[in-house]
Design a protein around this motif. Structure first.
Motif, PDB file in Angstrom:
ATOM      1  N   SER A   6      24.879  11.249 -95.661  1.00  0.00           N
ATOM      2  CA  SER A   6      25.639  12.170 -94.816  1.00  0.00           C
ATOM      3  C   SER A   6      27.032  11.639 -94.564  1.00  0.00           C
ATOM      4  CB  SER A   6      24.918  12.357 -93.480  1.00  0.00           C
ATOM      5  OG  SER A   6      23.675  12.944 -93.691  1.00  0.00           O
ATOM      6  N   GLU A   7      27.112  10.341 -94.349  1.00  0.00           N
ATOM      7  CA  GLU A   7      28.430   9.759 -94.090  1.00  0.00           C
ATOM      8  C   GLU A   7      29.327   9.919 -95.311  1.00  0.00           C
ATOM      9  OE1 GLU A   7      31.306   8.577 -91.919  1.00  0.00           O
ATOM     10  OE2 GLU A   7      29.281   8.852 -91.131  1.00  0.00           O
ATOM     11  N   GLU A   8      28.720   9.764 -96.498  1.00  0.00           N
ATOM     12  CA  GLU A   8      29.524   9.965 -97.723  1.00  0.00           C
ATOM     13  C   GLU A   8      30.033  11.393 -97.786  1.00  0.00           C
ATOM     14  OE1 GLU A   8      27.029   8.910-100.973  1.00  0.00           O
ATOM     15  OE2 GLU A   8      26.960   6.785-100.411  1.00  0.00           O
ATOM     16  N   ARG A   9      29.155  12.338 -97.402  1.00  0.00           N
ATOM     17  CA  ARG A   9      29.575  13.737 -97.437  1.00  0.00           C
ATOM     18  C   ARG A   9      30.704  13.982 -96.444  1.00  0.00           C
ATOM     19  NH1 ARG A   9      24.093  15.280 -97.450  1.00  0.00           N
ATOM     20  NH2 ARG A   9      24.292  16.220 -95.400  1.00  0.00           N
ATOM     21  N   ILE A  10      30.577  13.350 -95.283  1.00  0.00           N
ATOM     22  CA  ILE A  10      31.626  13.519 -94.272  1.00  0.00           C
ATOM     23  C   ILE A  10      32.947  12.980 -94.818  1.00  0.00           C
ATOM     24  CG2 ILE A  10      32.441  12.731 -92.017  1.00  0.00           C
ATOM     25  CD1 ILE A  10      29.498  12.695 -91.134  1.00  0.00           C
ATOM     26  N   MET A  11      32.898  11.778 -95.374  1.00  0.00           N
ATOM     27  CA  MET A  11      34.130  11.155 -95.854  1.00  0.00           C
ATOM     28  C   MET A  11      34.751  11.961 -96.989  1.00  0.00           C
ATOM     29  SD  MET A  11      34.470   8.704 -93.818  1.00  0.00           S
ATOM     30  CE  MET A  11      35.821   7.794 -94.545  1.00  0.00           C
ATOM     31  N   SER A  12      33.878  12.532 -97.842  1.00  0.00           N
ATOM     32  CA  SER A  12      34.415  13.262 -98.997  1.00  0.00           C
ATOM     33  C   SER A  12      35.057  14.577 -98.559  1.00  0.00           C
ATOM     34  CB  SER A  12      33.293  13.536-100.002  1.00  0.00           C
ATOM     35  OG  SER A  12      32.362  14.423 -99.433  1.00  0.00           O
ATOM     36  N   GLN A  71      34.763   3.806 -88.120  1.00  0.00           N
ATOM     37  CA  GLN A  71      34.311   5.085 -87.554  1.00  0.00           C
ATOM     38  C   GLN A  71      33.096   5.617 -88.290  1.00  0.00           C
ATOM     39  OE1 GLN A  71      37.202   8.001 -86.362  1.00  0.00           O
ATOM     40  NE2 GLN A  71      38.831   6.480 -86.552  1.00  0.00           N
ATOM     41  N   SER A  72      33.111   5.384 -89.585  1.00  0.00           N
ATOM     42  CA  SER A  72      31.959   5.803 -90.371  1.00  0.00           C
ATOM     43  C   SER A  72      30.714   5.065 -89.909  1.00  0.00           C
ATOM     44  CB  SER A  72      32.253   5.524 -91.857  1.00  0.00           C
ATOM     45  OG  SER A  72      31.081   5.617 -92.602  1.00  0.00           O
ATOM     46  N   ARG A  73      30.870   3.790 -89.622  1.00  0.00           N
ATOM     47  CA  ARG A  73      29.754   2.977 -89.143  1.00  0.00           C
ATOM     48  C   ARG A  73      29.252   3.493 -87.793  1.00  0.00           C
ATOM     49  NH1 ARG A  73      32.298  -1.893 -90.586  1.00  0.00           N
ATOM     50  NH2 ARG A  73      32.960  -2.171 -88.431  1.00  0.00           N
ATOM     51  N   VAL A  74      30.188   3.812 -86.942  1.00  0.00           N
ATOM     52  CA  VAL A  74      29.802   4.327 -85.608  1.00  0.00           C
ATOM     53  C   VAL A  74      29.032   5.629 -85.744  1.00  0.00           C
ATOM     54  CG1 VAL A  74      30.701   5.269 -83.444  1.00  0.00           C
ATOM     55  CG2 VAL A  74      31.676   3.170 -84.385  1.00  0.00           C
ATOM     56  N   ARG A  75      29.544   6.540 -86.592  1.00  0.00           N
ATOM     57  CA  ARG A  75      28.862   7.831 -86.783  1.00  0.00           C
ATOM     58  C   ARG A  75      27.451   7.625 -87.328  1.00  0.00           C
ATOM     59  NH1 ARG A  75      34.120   9.892 -88.389  1.00  0.00           N
ATOM     60  NH2 ARG A  75      33.725   9.270 -90.546  1.00  0.00           N
ATOM     61  N   ALA A  76      27.330   6.662 -88.263  1.00  0.00           N
ATOM     62  CA  ALA A  76      26.004   6.410 -88.832  1.00  0.00           C
ATOM     63  C   ALA A  76      25.074   5.810 -87.793  1.00  0.00           C
ATOM     64  CB  ALA A  76      26.127   5.489 -90.039  1.00  0.00           C
ATOM     65  N   ALA A  77      25.598   4.898 -86.976  1.00  0.00           N
ATOM     66  CA  ALA A  77      24.761   4.256 -85.954  1.00  0.00           C
ATOM     67  C   ALA A  77      24.299   5.260 -84.905  1.00  0.00           C
ATOM     68  CB  ALA A  77      25.538   3.111 -85.289  1.00  0.00           C
ATOM     69  N   LEU A  78      25.153   6.215 -84.618  1.00  0.00           N
ATOM     70  CA  LEU A  78      24.777   7.240 -83.621  1.00  0.00           C
ATOM     71  C   LEU A  78      23.519   8.002 -84.028  1.00  0.00           C
ATOM     72  CD1 LEU A  78      28.258   8.743 -82.653  1.00  0.00           C
ATOM     73  CD2 LEU A  78      26.660   7.627 -81.093  1.00  0.00           C
ATOM     74  N   GLN A  79      23.285   8.098 -85.324  1.00  0.00           N
ATOM     75  CA  GLN A  79      22.140   8.872 -85.805  1.00  0.00           C
ATOM     76  C   GLN A  79      20.810   8.207 -85.476  1.00  0.00           C
ATOM     77  OE1 GLN A  79      23.094  11.870 -86.737  1.00  0.00           O
ATOM     78  NE2 GLN A  79      25.079  10.938 -86.308  1.00  0.00           N
ATOM     79  N   PHE A  80      20.872   6.930 -85.051  1.00  0.00           N
ATOM     80  CA  PHE A  80      19.637   6.248 -84.684  1.00  0.00           C
ATOM     81  C   PHE A  80      19.237   6.509 -83.229  1.00  0.00           C
ATOM     82  CE2 PHE A  80      21.030   4.039 -88.440  1.00  0.00           C
ATOM     83  CZ  PHE A  80      19.855   3.814 -89.120  1.00  0.00           C
ATOM     84  N   LEU A  81      20.092   7.227 -82.537  1.00  0.00           N
ATOM     85  CA  LEU A  81      19.782   7.521 -81.128  1.00  0.00           C
ATOM     86  C   LEU A  81      18.981   8.807 -81.015  1.00  0.00           C
ATOM     87  CD1 LEU A  81      23.278   6.896 -79.459  1.00  0.00           C
ATOM     88  CD2 LEU A  81      21.374   5.299 -79.670  1.00  0.00           C
TER      89      LEU A  81
END
Lengths: 266, 209
Positions: free
Chosen positions: B121-127, B145-155
């Motif tokens: 998903s993060e790749e899709r966002i970045m692309s 920011q990509s890392r933060v967005r990905a980490a948020l998905q674990f909540l």
């Protein structure tokens, strides 16, 4: 990690977000100065919050304008867009309509009548009397009535004929003797009896053969009657002739006997 | 908050006699409640970036975030007459956005969006996002920011919503409580629980800051 560390660890995120009382903050600061693991934990929480706070908003891929045609939505959305007063009025009208519909449905009665459905709210109308139909020809009853009338007529004609005949015979009987009268009487009775039997037989035959046309039956009855009448007429004529002959013979015998008697007396 | 997150007032004609953003927003809300579509679209212009980024971080899918943002503004337009002026428009709009996101997240198959699809998903966002990184510092920032967005998905979604409103939309506990419609104590409890998860997910990258 000691029990004290565990207690202070719960303080750390609250401290990062400024959610500790002065006393709690002071106690935590003292503990962090003495405990390196908790100090490291506090630093990592701080870094995490900084990373979160450093997040930037990306630009939108497009504008999200709402156009009038998009805003139309469903009837429910249209209802939601109404003011409170209009919503109350609309709801009242819809409820009234719903109630009226339910009432109508509860009173609806359906009946199948002459191959068609009859709907009525409340009591169904009375069944219509069947439409007057063109009187059907009851040919069998008519035939029977005609046959009966024909038979009755035939019988009355015969009786009338026999009455006339009887009267004629009575008149002619005055001129003939007792034996001849008795002979004639018997012949008439026989003829009357036979006539009645003939009429009865004919009527029975006519009733059995209802499939024949009335005209034919009537014609047969008439024919039979004419034939019988002819026979009776012939018989009567014969009787009359015989009576006359016998009367002549009797007179001749009497005349002969008188001549014989006169000759003897001479 | 960066420049990108600040709403831009494009229609100066409508704002002629108004002195502040808040007053202007109130006028736009009032005009929208009278059926002025143009005034409502001024509100869209002001808030679309915040709402889109909220949905993007909550849903972690650019396409779904776009659809949800459109739905949020459509729902706001349809219900604008119900908005009471004693509340803040942003609070009301955030509530619609958070509820739409939570509703979509509840419909998702459990677990799929968290661990397996996070990187994809993060790749899709970045692309799909326009690349603005022109030097090393910006590239690092985008990675972070990509890392933060990905980490948020674990909540959990409810915890994610609270963190989003606290750290990205910069609301107070009381404002978040008004958006989520929950007591402040509940908001704090969710915030600390979410923060603990994020500390484990992002702690290893602390040196990047």
């Amino acid at each position: 990690m000691t029990a004290t560390c565990r207690e202070y660890k719960s303080y750390i995120p609250r401290a990062i977000l400024g959610d500790l009382s002065q006393e709690e903050q002071k106690a935590l600061d003292q503990h962090l100065a003495e405990c390196s693991p908790c100090n490291r934990e506090h630093r990592m929480y701080g870094d995490t919050v900084r990373q979160l706070s450093a997040g930037q908003n990306v630009p939108v891929p497009r504008h999200f304008f709402v156009y009038p045609e998009e805003s139309l939505g469903t009837p429910w959305h249209a209802f939601l867009r109404m003011s409170r007063a209009w919503q109350a009025a609309t709801a009242t009208v819809l409820l009234a309509l719903g109630f009226a519909s339910l009432l109508a449905i509860s009173r609806l009665q359906i009946r199948s009548e002459d191959g068609a459905l009859v709907l009525a709210f409340g009591t169904l109308p009375e069944r219509k009397p069947p439409a007057p139909q063109a009187p059907q020809m009851d040919t069998s009853a008519l035939e029977a009535r005609i046959l009966k009338a024909a038979a009755e007529s035939s019988r009355q004609d015969n009786l009338e004929f026999l009455r006339t005949l009887r009267a004629e015979m009575a008149r002619s009987n005055k001129a003939i003797g007792r034996e001849q009268r008795a002979l004639l009487e018997r012949a008439i009775n026989n003829a009357e009896l036979r006539m009645g039997q003939l009429v009865s037989t004919t009527a029975a035959n006519l009733e059995r053969k209802t499939d024949r046309s009335v005209q034919e039956v009537y014609r047969k009855v008439s024919l039979e009657r004419a034939r019988d009448l002819a026979a009776v007429d012939n018989r009567i004529n014969l009787l009359a002739i015989n009576g006359e002959v016998k009367s002549t013979q009797t007179d001749a015998i009497l005349a002969t006997l008188l001549q014989v008697a006169e000759l003897r007396m001479q | 908050m960066t420049e990108g997150s600040k709403p831009m007032l494009l229609d100066q004609g409508l704002s002629g006699s108004l002195s502040s953003d808040r007053d202007m927003e109130s006028d736009w809300v009032a005009a929208s409640q009278r059926g002025d579509n143009r005034a409502f679209n001024q509100l869209v212009l002001k808030w679309e970036r915040q709402i889109y980024n909220l949905t993007l971080r909550m849903l972690h899918d650019p396409g779904e975030a776009e659809d949800t943002t459109q739905e949020v503004f459509l729902a706001a337009f349809r219900n604008i007459r119900r908005f009471r002026k004693d509340a803040r428009f942003s609070t009301w709009l955030y509530r619609i956005a958070v509820n739409h996101c939570l509703s979509r997240l509840r419909r998702r198959p459990q677990g799929v969006h968290v661990s397996l699809d996070a990187e994809r998903s993060e790749e899709r966002i970045m692309s799909r996002l326009p690349s603005r990184a022109s030097h090393e510092g910006e590239i690092l920032s985008e990675e972070r920011q990509s890392r933060v967005r990905a980490a948020l998905q674990f909540l959990q979604p409810e915890h994610r919503a609270v963190l989003e409103l606290k750290f990205f939309q910069e609301l107070t506990f009381e404002e978040i409580a008004a958006v989520i419609e929950a007591p402040v104590s509940t908001i704090k409890s969710r915030l600390y629980a979410g923060l603990e998860v994020m500390r484990y997910r992002l702690g290893a990258f602390a040196s990047d800051i």
